[in-house]
Write an enzyme that holds these catalytic residues in place. Structure first.
Site, mmCIF file in Angstrom:
data_model
loop_
_atom_site.group_PDB
_atom_site.id
_atom_site.type_symbol
_atom_site.label_atom_id
_atom_site.label_comp_id
_atom_site.label_asym_id
_atom_site.label_seq_id
_atom_site.Cartn_x
_atom_site.Cartn_y
_atom_site.Cartn_z
ATOM 1 N N HIS A 175 0.866 -1.183 0.000
ATOM 2 C CA HIS A 175 0.000 0.000 0.000
ATOM 3 C C HIS A 175 0.898 1.227 0.000
ATOM 4 O O HIS A 175 1.962 1.228 0.604
ATOM 5 C CB HIS A 175 -0.895 0.011 1.254
ATOM 6 C CG HIS A 175 -2.048 0.939 1.118
ATOM 7 N ND1 HIS A 175 -1.940 2.275 1.374
ATOM 8 C CD2 HIS A 175 -3.325 0.733 0.725
ATOM 9 C CE1 HIS A 175 -3.100 2.849 1.145
ATOM 10 N NE2 HIS A 175 -3.966 1.935 0.751
ATOM 11 N N ASP B 177 -7.927 -5.262 -0.321
ATOM 12 C CA ASP B 177 -8.374 -6.026 -1.496
ATOM 13 C C ASP B 177 -8.083 -7.509 -1.384
ATOM 14 O O ASP B 177 -8.711 -8.325 -2.056
ATOM 15 C CB ASP B 177 -7.701 -5.470 -2.756
ATOM 16 C CG ASP B 177 -8.112 -4.039 -2.969
ATOM 17 O OD1 ASP B 177 -7.311 -3.130 -2.702
ATOM 18 O OD2 ASP B 177 -9.285 -3.820 -3.316
HETATM 19 C C1 SDX Z 1 -6.099 0.344 -2.895
HETATM 20 O O1 SDX Z 1 -4.371 4.829 -1.955
HETATM 21 C C2 SDX Z 1 -5.390 4.187 -1.352
HETATM 22 O O2 SDX Z 1 -5.835 4.543 -0.307
HETATM 23 C C3 SDX Z 1 -5.916 3.039 -2.143
HETATM 24 C C4 SDX Z 1 -6.886 2.164 -1.396
HETATM 25 C C5 SDX Z 1 -8.167 2.881 -1.103
HETATM 26 O O3 SDX Z 1 -8.886 2.456 -0.221
HETATM 27 O O4 SDX Z 1 -8.474 3.835 -1.880
HETATM 28 O O5 SDX Z 1 -6.327 1.704 -0.191
HETATM 29 C C6 SDX Z 1 -7.271 0.918 -2.225
HETATM 30 O O6 SDX Z 1 -5.851 0.724 -4.009
HETATM 31 C C7 SDX Z 1 -5.233 -0.681 -2.162
HETATM 32 C C8 SDX Z 1 -4.016 -1.137 -3.006
HETATM 33 C C9 SDX Z 1 -4.510 -2.168 -3.983
HETATM 34 N N1 SDX Z 1 -3.456 -2.514 -4.975
HETATM 35 C C10 SDX Z 1 -2.856 -3.697 -4.972
HETATM 36 O O7 SDX Z 1 -3.027 -4.580 -4.119
HETATM 37 C C11 SDX Z 1 -1.952 -3.922 -6.156
HETATM 38 C C12 SDX Z 1 -0.614 -4.511 -5.655
HETATM 39 N N2 SDX Z 1 0.059 -3.501 -4.866
HETATM 40 C C13 SDX Z 1 1.062 -2.677 -5.589
HETATM 41 O O8 SDX Z 1 0.653 -2.325 -6.879
HETATM 42 C C14 SDX Z 1 1.544 -1.535 -4.701
HETATM 43 O O9 SDX Z 1 1.730 -2.024 -3.438
HETATM 44 C C15 SDX Z 1 0.755 -0.254 -4.619
HETATM 45 C C16 SDX Z 1 0.429 0.318 -5.951
HETATM 46 C C17 SDX Z 1 -0.499 -0.472 -3.838
HETATM 47 C C18 SDX Z 1 1.650 0.731 -3.894
HETATM 48 O O10 SDX Z 1 2.750 0.919 -4.743
HETATM 49 P P1 SDX Z 1 3.950 1.840 -4.291
HETATM 50 O O11 SDX Z 1 3.459 3.150 -3.813
HETATM 51 O O12 SDX Z 1 4.998 1.828 -5.367
HETATM 52 O O13 SDX Z 1 4.470 1.019 -3.040
HETATM 53 P P2 SDX Z 1 5.803 1.281 -2.333
HETATM 54 O O14 SDX Z 1 6.471 2.507 -2.826
HETATM 55 O O15 SDX Z 1 5.547 1.195 -0.870
HETATM 56 O O16 SDX Z 1 6.682 0.011 -2.797
HETATM 57 C C19 SDX Z 1 7.834 -0.265 -2.068
HETATM 58 C C20 SDX Z 1 8.558 -1.343 -2.836
HETATM 59 C C21 SDX Z 1 8.748 -1.026 -4.316
HETATM 60 O O17 SDX Z 1 9.970 -1.653 -4.675
HETATM 61 P P3 SDX Z 1 11.306 -0.727 -4.735
HETATM 62 O O18 SDX Z 1 11.044 0.356 -5.781
HETATM 63 O O19 SDX Z 1 11.482 -0.149 -3.337
HETATM 64 O O20 SDX Z 1 12.393 -1.683 -5.152
HETATM 65 O O21 SDX Z 1 7.798 -2.574 -2.808
HETATM 66 C C22 SDX Z 1 7.509 -2.968 -4.130
HETATM 67 C C23 SDX Z 1 7.636 -1.747 -5.018
HETATM 68 O O22 SDX Z 1 7.985 -2.150 -6.322
HETATM 69 N N3 SDX Z 1 6.132 -3.463 -4.099
HETATM 70 C C24 SDX Z 1 5.769 -4.719 -4.391
HETATM 71 C C25 SDX Z 1 4.385 -4.742 -4.209
HETATM 72 N N4 SDX Z 1 3.962 -3.536 -3.825
HETATM 73 C C26 SDX Z 1 5.037 -2.738 -3.768
HETATM 74 N N5 SDX Z 1 6.488 -5.803 -4.793
HETATM 75 C C27 SDX Z 1 5.771 -6.937 -5.008
HETATM 76 N N6 SDX Z 1 4.432 -7.059 -4.859
HETATM 77 C C28 SDX Z 1 3.708 -5.975 -4.457
HETATM 78 N N7 SDX Z 1 2.401 -6.098 -4.301
#
Ligand code: SDX
Length: 436
Positions: free
Chosen positions: A313, A370
């Protein structure tokens, strides 16, 4: 809302090329991080800020929802989400989000009455459905039909009139479940079921979705309660992507129905509201718990675009408090339905392995809202393509509450971010005859 700098705290920025410094006010909210008021940065230092994805940018002042990502806290108007999920219901949570306070018994009854009386849609709206293929994605239909509402309600599109804004807000909250159920019925080729004023919000939605005209349909109280709880948990979430889309669209003066259609479009993305559908697709692709390590490995591989849907998240670097509540509801619903869902077993094993994997611990990636909502909705009989539609039903109250707050904010103006330009500098046009 005019926010005064808190006891004249400032942040000094010095440009070490020109040697020029400016003091920028530090503003404090009631809780949460202070914000640096950068509004004079460009005029005094001729610089923009740079924050792709707005990860560290406060776009507005708001009194509606507060999140603490490290503590895993979520409050609607100060009330913890766990307490609302346990003690309140979706209609009361809508009232709290819209009006800011817990309603008295009379206020709640009159609000529920107002919403109930707006659940029907204009009969001509039903004709929009016939333009879609039966196998159209329900979110495509929702974008089109909700956007079309602005063609029917000219009497509630004057956004400068608080009364019209509230009527439009009530209409949107009330009609979303009706349109969502119609979207599902259309995909099946079944007749639309009218709302029934004698039913509660969640019960009415389940009845419109699963009833058929040929026989009585009794909604299970357990499923209605679980649906209501899912709606509470998804109602608002600070300045997430779809809410920011609604605010930005609304900042131009666009009518509320068009703004909510824009929010639906943004929510559809798999990184946002589309994640619950993507979780089920991912679990079905994994297929068996023996294949979990292979997918966890892919999620950790920087060169692989695969991410574990339902994990991580932007804000929560601890357990998503909504996921905690949904995890319990998930087991209650499956027990009530006597469903022994292999996908839930797979999901539990995936959760267990991911939570003890160093990569996920180091990156603070926990199951989000989710991860569990997809399992519950599948158990309740919804096709995966309807999952994000249900999210949109719930989030509509958050969108309209934030939209109203934006319009009432004396500081609000049309949203117009700038950029860091790295394209070509000025160059002259060359006639095609002279080009190489
Ligand atoms: C919702 O914003 C909200 O409030 C949204 C929401 C709401 O109620 O409105 O909460 C609803 O959208 C929840 C999120 C649902 N999405 C998913 O479950 C999709 C999978 N999650 C990822 O796409 C991701 O976690 C995000 C998009 C949710 C967040 O992405 P960020 O902002 O890039 O996350 P981050 O910066 O904290 O990531 C840190 C690291 C990154 O790697 P590095 O660049 O540091 O090397 O963790 C990695 C990311 O690539 N990472 C993941 C990951 N999520 C983040 N790696 C593997 N699997 C994942 N799911």
């Amino acid at each position: 809302m005019d926010n005064k700098p808190s006891n004249r705290e400032t942040l000094t920025v010095t440009d070490n090329v020109t040697g020029k410094s400016i003091d920028m006010p530090l503003l404090s909210g009631t809780i949460g991080p202070k914000v640096v008021d950068i509004r004079k940065l460009y005029s005094e230092l001729d610089h923009f800020t740079f924050d792709p994805g707005y990860t560290a940018t406060g776009s507005c002042e708001s009194k509606i929802t507060y999140i603490d990502g490290d503590k895993g806290e979520l409050y609607y108007r100060g009330y913890p989400i766990e307490q609302l999920a346990d003690k309140s219901d979706f209609m009361e949570s809508c009232y709290i989000l819209l009006y800011g306070e817990l309603p008295t018994r009379e206020q709640k009854s009159s609000f529920v009455g107002a919403i109930t009386r707006h659940t029907m849609v204009h009969e001509q709206l039903t004709r929009f459905f016939s333009g879609f293929r039966r196998d159209a994605h329900p979110m495509a239909v929702m974008c089109g039909v909700v956007g079309a509402l602005s063609a029917f309600y000219h009497d509630s599109t004057d956004i400068t009139d608080p009364r019209q804004r509230m009527i439009a807000s009530h209409r949107l909250i009330a009609k979303m479940p009706t349109i969502a159920a119609m979207t599902y019925k259309y995909s099946l080729g079944q007749p639309f079921i009218f709302p029934k004023n004698s039913l509660g919000f969640a019960e009415n939605f389940l009845h419109m979705t699963f009833a058929v005209p040929c026989e009585e349909y009794k909604v299970s109280p357990t499923l209605a309660k679980a649906m209501d709880k899912i709606f509470i948990l998804h109602a608002d979430h600070e300045q997430n992507a779809s809410t920011s889309t609604v605010r930005l669209a609304g900042s131009s003066g666009a009518n509320p129905f068009a703004c909510i259609a824009a929010g639906i479009a943004s929510l559809w993305g798999p990184a946002h509201g589309g994640a619950n559908e993507a979780v089920l697709k991912m679990l079905m692709e994994i297929g068996h718990k023996d294949r979990i390590p292979e997918f966890v490995k892919r999620a950790k591989n920087k060169d692989d675009t695969f991410k574990l849907m339902g994990f991580g998240h932007r804000v929560y670097k601890n357990f998503d408090p909504r996921a905690k509540v949904l995890r319990e509801a998930c087991h209650e619903v499956l027990e009530e339905l006597g469903v022994n869902d292999p996908l839930l077993e797979l999901a539990m094993e995936l959760e267990r392995l991911a939570l003890k994997d160093d990569y996920f611990i180091e990156k603070k990636l926990y199951p989000n809202v989710d991860f569990y909502s997809g399992i519950i909705l599948k158990a309740m009989g919804f096709p995966t393509s309807m999952f994000t539609v249900l999210f949109a039903i719930a989030r509509t109250v958050g969108w309209v509450a934030q939209w109203n707050e934006m319009i009432e904010d004396p500081n609000q103006k049309i949203g117009r971010p700038r950029q860091l330009y790295t394209g070509p500098v000025r160059r002259d046009y060359i006639d095609i005859a002279k080009r190489g």
